[in-house]
Motif scaffolding. Sequence first.
Motif, short mmCIF file in Angstrom:
data_model
loop_
_atom_site.label_atom_id
_atom_site.label_comp_id
_atom_site.label_asym_id
_atom_site.label_seq_id
_atom_site.Cartn_x
_atom_site.Cartn_y
_atom_site.Cartn_z
N LYS A 139 5.00 -14.91 -1.41
CA LYS A 139 5.24 -13.62 -0.77
C LYS A 139 4.22 -12.59 -1.23
N ARG A 140 3.94 -12.56 -2.56
CA ARG A 140 2.97 -11.59 -3.08
C ARG A 140 1.58 -11.87 -2.52
N LYS A 141 1.21 -13.13 -2.40
CA LYS A 141 -0.10 -13.47 -1.84
C LYS A 141 -0.21 -13.02 -0.39
N ARG A 142 0.89 -13.16 0.35
CA ARG A 142 0.88 -12.71 1.75
C ARG A 142 0.69 -11.19 1.82
N LYS A 143 1.37 -10.48 0.92
CA LYS A 143 1.27 -9.02 0.90
C LYS A 143 -0.15 -8.55 0.61
N LEU A 144 -0.88 -9.35 -0.16
CA LEU A 144 -2.23 -8.97 -0.53
C LEU A 144 -3.27 -9.27 0.56
N ARG A 145 -2.88 -10.08 1.54
CA ARG A 145 -3.80 -10.40 2.63
C ARG A 145 -3.64 -9.36 3.75
N LEU A 146 -4.33 -8.25 3.61
CA LEU A 146 -4.24 -7.20 4.62
C LEU A 146 -4.89 -7.65 5.92
N ASP A 147 -4.28 -7.27 7.03
CA ASP A 147 -4.89 -7.65 8.32
C ASP A 147 -6.18 -6.87 8.52
N LEU A 148 -7.02 -7.36 9.42
CA LEU A 148 -8.35 -6.79 9.62
C LEU A 148 -8.30 -5.33 10.04
N ASP A 149 -7.33 -4.97 10.88
CA ASP A 149 -7.21 -3.57 11.33
C ASP A 149 -6.95 -2.64 10.15
N THR A 150 -6.08 -3.09 9.21
CA THR A 150 -5.77 -2.28 8.04
C THR A 150 -6.98 -2.19 7.11
N GLN A 151 -7.66 -3.31 6.91
CA GLN A 151 -8.84 -3.32 6.04
C GLN A 151 -9.90 -2.34 6.53
N ASN A 152 -10.06 -2.24 7.84
CA ASN A 152 -11.10 -1.39 8.40
C ASN A 152 -10.84 0.10 8.21
N VAL A 153 -9.59 0.47 7.93
CA VAL A 153 -9.27 1.91 7.79
C VAL A 153 -8.67 2.22 6.41
N SER A 154 -8.93 1.36 5.46
CA SER A 154 -8.38 1.59 4.12
C SER A 154 -9.45 1.38 3.06
N GLU A 155 -9.24 1.99 1.88
CA GLU A 155 -10.14 1.84 0.74
C GLU A 155 -9.43 2.25 -0.53
N ILE A 156 -9.99 1.85 -1.67
CA ILE A 156 -9.46 2.21 -2.98
C ILE A 156 -10.41 3.21 -3.63
N LYS A 157 -9.87 4.28 -4.18
CA LYS A 157 -10.68 5.28 -4.87
C LYS A 157 -10.07 5.61 -6.23
N ILE A 158 -10.93 5.98 -7.18
CA ILE A 158 -10.49 6.48 -8.48
C ILE A 158 -10.40 8.00 -8.38
N LEU A 159 -9.27 8.54 -8.84
CA LEU A 159 -9.03 9.98 -8.72
C LEU A 159 -9.11 10.67 -10.08
N SER A 160 -9.43 11.96 -10.04
CA SER A 160 -9.30 12.80 -11.23
C SER A 160 -7.82 13.17 -11.38
N PHE A 161 -7.45 13.72 -12.52
CA PHE A 161 -6.05 14.13 -12.69
C PHE A 161 -5.66 15.18 -11.65
N ASN A 162 -6.52 16.16 -11.43
CA ASN A 162 -6.18 17.22 -10.47
C ASN A 162 -5.99 16.66 -9.07
N GLU A 163 -6.76 15.64 -8.70
CA GLU A 163 -6.60 15.01 -7.39
C GLU A 163 -5.30 14.21 -7.32
N ALA A 164 -4.92 13.61 -8.44
CA ALA A 164 -3.71 12.78 -8.47
C ALA A 164 -2.43 13.60 -8.56
N LYS A 165 -2.52 14.78 -9.15
CA LYS A 165 -1.33 15.57 -9.49
C LYS A 165 -0.41 15.84 -8.31
N SER A 166 -0.97 16.30 -7.18
CA SER A 166 -0.12 16.68 -6.05
C SER A 166 0.61 15.47 -5.47
#
Length: 306
Positions: A139-166
Amino acid sequence: MIKRVRYNEIDFNKYTQCLDHSEQRKYSASKTFLDVTSKKQWEILIYNDYEAVMPIPYVKKYGIKIVHNPMLCQQLGIFSKKDDASVNQAFLEFLTKHYLIRVYNFNDCNQFHSKLGLKKNFLILPDSYEKVYARYSPKRKRKLRLDLDTQNVSEIKILSFNEAKSFIEANMLGLNKEEDLGGFLRIFESFYKLGHVQFSAFYYRDRIINMIAVYEDASTMVLLGTFNDKEHVRISGASVLIDKAIKDHIETKLFDFEGGELPNIEEFFRGFRPEFRPYGILESSVKTLAKNLIQLLIKGRLSALK
């Protein structure tokens, strides 16, 4: 011989050396971690000349010390080269004899002759990422396989504390008081400034929908917080963020999920197939605490609580 050592009397070189060479080593017992989470309201018990140590965090009510694990400090307990049930039992008896205890958590290595209550935690020990991933549930492996449409509009970013706070303020669950949120944010900000906490965010269509706060030291990665936008839970961004943290560090560092008491949280963590590591806990109700205070007063041990 066990004795009490107040904060300003601690030999921190000996204390740190004992922690670093201990069988039970935990990031949460370090001076840095306890100074931040308890606001330097902690002392220690030592066995002989720092052969074993036990940090004791506390809060003060009406001038009296009450032992209480601080926010985000899951496990403390006894630290020594080799875990010894007899030595641990001596620490336990000293603690219950001389202190008022609201909540004190031992660590998952500590063994005792007495029976304690237990709480759940989960760890992934250092290993190759390929082996760790292979153990994930289907189940966890399935959850990690994002579909192509989702991959195309998603990304991972590192935030500063002020960006994360809200995002934390809007999506932190399980707090009863506004001051609790303020306490968590203070701790997160302090660790961020010290370079120990990183905030990773999962963006979907240019909007944050998941974020994790991960504490890091020389040998451990710790999931201090997971924050999710309820409208987008189906996308499984939290799983992706945790998997990336594991992938980036698991070859050299232990990954600590920091909990698992709630059924839905436990199910989520178990999907990564971690090791189950329960730890002992001492806990008293407010009524029992008042009763114990009266007993200490009668026995003339109030000085130990100041």
